[in-house]
Scaffold this motif. Structure first.
Motif, mmCIF file in Angstrom:
data_model
loop_
_atom_site.group_PDB
_atom_site.id
_atom_site.type_symbol
_atom_site.label_atom_id
_atom_site.label_comp_id
_atom_site.label_asym_id
_atom_site.label_seq_id
_atom_site.Cartn_x
_atom_site.Cartn_y
_atom_site.Cartn_z
ATOM 1 N N MET A 1 -11.890 -3.353 -6.638
ATOM 2 C CA MET A 1 -12.476 -3.151 -5.316
ATOM 3 C C MET A 1 -12.783 -4.495 -4.651
ATOM 4 O O MET A 1 -12.612 -4.663 -3.428
ATOM 5 N N VAL A 2 -13.229 -5.472 -5.457
ATOM 6 C CA VAL A 2 -13.517 -6.808 -4.907
ATOM 7 C C VAL A 2 -12.227 -7.469 -4.445
ATOM 8 O O VAL A 2 -12.187 -8.132 -3.378
ATOM 9 N N ASP A 3 -11.169 -7.282 -5.211
ATOM 10 C CA ASP A 3 -9.898 -7.891 -4.843
ATOM 11 C C ASP A 3 -9.274 -7.226 -3.620
ATOM 12 O O ASP A 3 -8.467 -7.853 -2.903
ATOM 13 N N ASN A 4 -9.600 -5.975 -3.363
ATOM 14 C CA ASN A 4 -9.017 -5.249 -2.229
ATOM 15 C C ASN A 4 -10.141 -4.612 -1.399
ATOM 16 O O ASN A 4 -10.293 -3.377 -1.380
ATOM 17 N N PRO A 5 -10.951 -5.428 -0.719
ATOM 18 C CA PRO A 5 -12.116 -4.905 0.009
ATOM 19 C C PRO A 5 -11.723 -4.005 1.185
ATOM 20 O O PRO A 5 -12.536 -3.173 1.600
ATOM 21 N N ASP A 6 -10.545 -4.105 1.701
ATOM 22 C CA ASP A 6 -10.180 -3.329 2.895
ATOM 23 C C ASP A 6 -9.442 -2.029 2.561
ATOM 24 O O ASP A 6 -9.132 -1.256 3.472
ATOM 25 N N ASP A 7 -9.164 -1.799 1.284
ATOM 26 C CA ASP A 7 -8.413 -0.600 0.895
ATOM 27 C C ASP A 7 -9.402 0.560 0.685
ATOM 28 O O ASP A 7 -9.992 0.723 -0.387
ATOM 29 N N LYS A 8 -9.581 1.349 1.760
ATOM 30 C CA LYS A 8 -10.573 2.435 1.691
ATOM 31 C C LYS A 8 -10.170 3.503 0.673
ATOM 32 O O LYS A 8 -11.017 4.029 -0.047
ATOM 33 N N GLU A 9 -8.900 3.824 0.628
ATOM 34 C CA GLU A 9 -8.462 4.864 -0.315
ATOM 35 C C GLU A 9 -8.714 4.431 -1.748
ATOM 36 O O GLU A 9 -9.196 5.221 -2.581
ATOM 37 N N MET A 10 -8.418 3.149 -2.085
ATOM 38 C CA MET A 10 -8.676 2.633 -3.429
ATOM 39 C C MET A 10 -10.176 2.634 -3.721
ATOM 40 O O MET A 10 -10.616 3.000 -4.831
#
Length: 490
Positions: free
Chosen positions: A292-301
């Protein structure tokens, strides 16, 4: 065999004593009364017979000498004597020297031989003879004596005296004695009823206290208001109950301490499994956070990982809660407890150990909940100890069988392993505290001892079946709660 109470036995013994005593008194009294009355009639008969013999002999001599005329003088004399002695005299017979009746109270006897007349030899020595006999169905004492004349013996005088007054008097004495016995027995019964509270009630109360103590109620105490031997016995009983109650309290405290010690040992055994059960979901939570930290903008993830994090934390919470629930000290509480539920929870607690040892679990539980009245957490500790003991016997893997049945008002739970079994020489010692076959530091030796004490404290029993090289079965048997019904045969 009829069981008689103390009150009934006291009543029977005392009345029996009265009956025996009065019977003895009656027998001795009647014997004495019979002898006295008989001697009285003998004395009276002798006196009358001798007086009559003198008078009749004198009349006869005067008639023979012509001094007086016969004219029925002797017969009137006999009739007068009979009239004066009607109470005892029944007949009079006067015979001549040949034994022929010449005068008699019964006219039909005159002129007939009298077979009991004195023999010629008896006539030579004047004396009185007595003979008991039955005449017309009545007991009679016959008194016979010699009639004399100037030239010698002139005949026999026989007088019959009735013995019926003796029998009547004896019956009266026996009746009076029996009446007195009944009065005494009635009085004794009344006294027994009046004094039973004082004499017997304390003993009966003490007996009831002892029965209640024998049923397991150690709080009972006997009253000690009296100052006799019963009070001393009650005081000794109370001292004994005080000691037993104190001993039970000490035993219960020791049992609780041993159970807690074994529980802590079991917690230590479970700790490795708990750490593993916590570590796995915790690693998943950390990995989800990193993604989640690596992909802060991926709402689905983010939404998917948040659900994974929530699931992982719930698993950790459930694992820790199970361990805390098992380890937390609690007051003993008897309540409806499902043995099926206990076994399922124990399997959940030792899940890691089962997987680590390569042990397969096969559960064959009764369709009913198999409910008993017991402390829920002590039942879990009981079956956890048995399961851990089974796991220790299957270090190289095996199968753990857990089985329950409800039969004949009993819940039967079996824990069976396919381990190495228990050698015959140590089977009698496995329930002893601190006995263990493990290496030093690997166990407390309290598991089976605590299990046995838990079963005993709940009024059940634990049985052992074992075969070296094939495995061991521990069978716990406890009373089922009302409403549990028998299922198919085991």
């Amino acid at each position: 065999m009829i069981k008689l109470g103390l009150r009934v036995r006291f009543f029977l013994y005392s009345n029996t004593l009265i009956a025996v005593t009065m019977t003895l008194v009656a027998v001795l009294g009647t014997i004495h009364e019979r002898r006295t009355l008989y001697e009285s009639i003998v004395s009276r008969g002798r006196s009358l017979a001798e007086a009559m013999a003198i008078s009749i002999s004198d009349f006869d001599r005067k008639v023979r000498q012509g001094e007086i005329e016969a004219g029925g003088l002797i017969d009137r004399f006999i009739a007068e004597i009979m009239t004066r002695n009607l109470d005892v005299m029944r007949y009079v017979v006067v015979t001549d020297e040949r034994g022929i009746a010449i005068h008699a109270s019964g006219a039909q006897q005159v002129g007939l031989p009298f077979d009991r007349a004195l023999a010629p030899t008896d006539l030579q020595e004047p004396r009185v003879k007595f003979e008991d006999m039955t005449v017309d169905g009545e007991g009679v004492l016959e008194v016979r004596t010699v009639l004399t004349a100037d030239e010698g013996p002139a005949g026999t005088l026989a007088v019959g005296f009735s013995l019926l007054p003796i029998e009547r008097k004896v019956r009266d004495v026996a009746g009076q004695t029996a009446f007195m016995a009944l009065i005494l027995m009635l009085g004794n019964s009344i006294m027994t009823a009046l004094y039973v509270e004082t004499l017997i009630r304390p003993i009966l109360n003490l007996n009831q206290m002892m029965k209640r103590a024998g049923e397991g109620n150690l709080t009972v105490r006997a009253p000690t208001r009296r100052g006799d031997e019963v009070a001393e016995l009650a005081e000794v009983f109370n001292l004994m109950m005080n000691e037993l109650e104190a001993s039970r309290e000490r035993e219960e405290l020791q049992r609780v301490q041993l159970a807690h010690t074994e529980k802590m040992a079991a917690v230590g055994t479970l700790a490795a499994g708990v750490a593993h059960e916590v570590n796995n979901p915790l690693a998943g939570v950390l990995a989800s956070i990193e993604n989640m930290v690596d992909n802060p903008d991926d709402k689905e993830m983010r939404d998917r990982y948040l659900r994974l994090i929530a699931d992982g934390l719930k698993r950790i919470e459930r694992t820790v809660a199970n361990l805390l629930n098992f380890a937390r000290p609690r007051e003993i509480l008897l309540e409806p407890t499902s043995i099926n539920h206990n076994l399922g929870h124990v399997v959940e607690l030792v899940g890691y150990q089962l997987r680590a040892r390569g042990v397969e679990v096969k559960m064959d539980l009764d369709p009913s909940p198999a409910v008993v009245e017991a402390d829920h957490f002590q039942m879990e500790q009981l079956f956890l100890n048995l399961v851990l003991n089974a796991l220790d016997a299957m270090r190289d893997g095996g199968t753990l069988y857990l089985r329950t049945r409800v039969r004949g008002g009993k819940v039967i739970a079996e824990v069976r392993d396919t381990g190495h079994g228990i050698p015959a020489e140590i089977r009698d010692r496995i329930f002893d505290p601190f006995f263990t076959t493990r290496e030093v530091g690997e166990g407390t030796g309290l598991g089976l001892a605590v299990s046995g004490s838990i079963v005993a404290a709940h009024g059940g029993k634990i049985e052992l079946e074992t075969t070296v090289g094939r495995g061991t079965t521990f069978r716990v048997i406890m009373a089922a709660m009302p409403g549990e019904w028998d299922r198919e045969e085991m």
